[in-house]
Design a protein around this motif. Structure first.
Motif, PDB file in Angstrom:
ATOM      1  N   ALA A  30     -60.146  35.320  34.374  1.00 47.86           N
ATOM      2  CA  ALA A  30     -60.912  36.130  34.697  1.00 47.86           C
ATOM      3  C   ALA A  30     -60.583  37.748  34.609  1.00 47.86           C
ATOM      4  O   ALA A  30     -60.977  38.469  33.995  1.00 47.86           O
ATOM      5  CB  ALA A  30     -61.917  35.767  35.981  1.00 47.86           C
TER       6      ALA A  30
ATOM      7  N   ARG B 118     -63.231  39.802  33.148  1.00 51.70           N
ATOM      8  CA  ARG B 118     -64.482  39.605  34.026  1.00 51.70           C
ATOM      9  C   ARG B 118     -64.594  39.606  35.518  1.00 51.70           C
ATOM     10  O   ARG B 118     -65.430  39.696  36.030  1.00 51.70           O
ATOM     11  CB  ARG B 118     -64.642  37.948  33.460  1.00 51.70           C
ATOM     12  CG  ARG B 118     -65.576  37.675  32.315  1.00 51.70           C
ATOM     13  CD  ARG B 118     -65.861  36.070  31.950  1.00 51.70           C
ATOM     14  NE  ARG B 118     -64.615  35.551  31.735  1.00 51.70           N
ATOM     15  CZ  ARG B 118     -63.849  34.615  32.278  1.00 51.70           C
ATOM     16  NH1 ARG B 118     -64.400  34.120  33.469  1.00 51.70           N
ATOM     17  NH2 ARG B 118     -62.837  33.999  31.793  1.00 51.70           N
TER      18      ARG B 118
ATOM     19  N   THR C 124     -68.342  36.543  38.854  1.00 46.70           N
ATOM     20  CA  THR C 124     -67.443  35.553  38.288  1.00 46.70           C
ATOM     21  C   THR C 124     -68.143  34.022  38.566  1.00 46.70           C
ATOM     22  O   THR C 124     -67.931  33.147  37.829  1.00 46.70           O
ATOM     23  CB  THR C 124     -66.098  35.121  38.861  1.00 46.70           C
ATOM     24  OG1 THR C 124     -66.137  35.555  40.302  1.00 46.70           O
ATOM     25  CG2 THR C 124     -65.049  36.204  38.093  1.00 46.70           C
TER      26      THR C 124
END
Ligand code: HEC
Ligand code: HEC
Length: 194
Positions: A64, A69, A168
Motif C-alpha cells: 500500500a 494507497r 486502506t
C-alpha cells in the motif's frame, strides 16, 4: 568477466534458505532499524512496532505504501528505495520477532478503553474491536495485531481512518468515523497494555 547464467542459477539453487532470511535481516538492519528498531520493537512512539505482526498484514501495508494507497512522508520515501521482491522476506522477518510489551500510563483511561474494546458503543454504532482484532488484541492475517502498540501510533491511525487520510480498508474507516477523540484515546491506552 562474464559468468555464464546457468552457473549463477545453479549457485542460487544451492544456497540454503537461511541465506535469504539473512538477506532480509541485512535490509532490516541497515534501512528499517533506524526507525523500527533492529527487532521491530521501535522505541519511537509515532513509529509502529512491527514485531510479531502477521506477515500477510505487513505485506499488504508495504504494498500500500509502495503503490501510494497509504502515505507517510518518512515511510513512503523509504519504501521507494526498497525492491518489492524483498517485501515478503521483510514481512516474514518482522513477523517472527518477539513483540515487546507496551506500557499503560493511565489505568483509569485503560479501563474505559477495555469496555469499548470488548463491547463497543451501541449508542453510536461502534462495534466491539475484539470481534475482529481478537479479545487479546493479537489479531490475525486479516485483522492486525494491536496488542502492545505505542499509544501515539494507534491514536494517529484512528485519527487517519476518521479523517479519510488512511483509506486502506473500508471496514476500519467506518469504525474510525464513529469513534470520538476521547474514545480513541481510551482505546489506544488499553491496547498498549494487552
Ligand atoms: C525514517 C523512518 C522509517 C524508516 C527508515 C522505515 N519506516 Fe516503516 N514506518 C515509519 C512510520 C513513521 C510509520 C507509520 C506511518 C503512519 O503513521 O501511517 C511506518 C509504518 C510502517 C509499516 C506499517 C505498520 C502497520 O502497523 O500498519 C510497515 C509494515 C513498515 N513501516 C515497514 C518498514 C520497513 C520494512 C522498513 C525498511 C525497509 C521501514 N518501515 C523503514 C517510519 C519508518
Ligand atoms: C469489522 C472488523 C473490525 C473491527 C470491528 C475493528 N477493526 Fe480495526 N482494523 C480492521 C482491519 C481489516 C484493519 C486493517 C486495515 C488496513 O489494512 O488498513 C484494521 C486496522 C486497525 C488499526 C491499524 C493498525 C496498524 O497497525 O496500523 C487500528 C489502530 C485499529 N484497527 C483499531 C481498532 C479499534 C480500536 C477498534 C474498535 C473500536 C477496531 N479496530 C475495530 C478491522 C476491524
Amino acid at each position: 568477466m562474464r559468468v555464464p547464467t546457468h552457473s549463477l542459477l545453479s549457485l542460487a539453487l544451492l544456497l540454503p534458505a537461511s541465506l535469504f532470511a539473512a538477506d532480509a535481516q541485512e535490509t532490516a538492519r541497515t534501512v528499517c532499524a533506524a526507525c523500527h528498531g533492529i527487532d521491530g520493537n521501535s522505541t519511537e512512539p509515532a513509529t509502529p512496532k512491527l514485531a510479531g505482526m502477521d506477515q500477510e498484514y505487513l505485506m499488504r501495508q508495504l504494498k500500500a505504501f509502495a503503490a501510494g494507497r497509504r502515505h507517510d512522508d518518512a515511510m513512503s520515501a523509504i519504501i521507494a528505495t526498497v525492491d518489492s521482491s524483498d517485501f515478503a522476506k521483510l514481512a516474514a522477518y518482522y513477523g517472527l520477532q518477539r513483540p515487546a510489551p507496551g506500557k499503560v500510563r493511565d489505568a483509569q483511561l485503560a479501563a474505559r478503553g477495555r469496555t469499548l474494546f470488548e463491547d463497543g458503543n451501541t449508542d453510536t454504532g461502534v462495534p466491539a474491536c475484539a470481534g475482529c482484532h481478537q479479545s487479546d488484541g493479537k489479531g490475525n492475517a486479516r485483522f492486525p495485531r494491536l496488542a502492545g502498540q505505542h499509544q501515539a501510533y494507534t491514536l494517529k491511525q484512528l485519527a487517519d481512518y476518521k479523517s479519510g487520510r488512511r483509506a486502506t480498508d473500508p471496514l476500519m474507516t467506518s469504525v474510525g468515523k464513529r469513534l470520538t477523540a476521547d474514545e480513541a484515546k481510551a482505546l489506544a491506552e488499553y491496547v498498549a497494555g494487552l
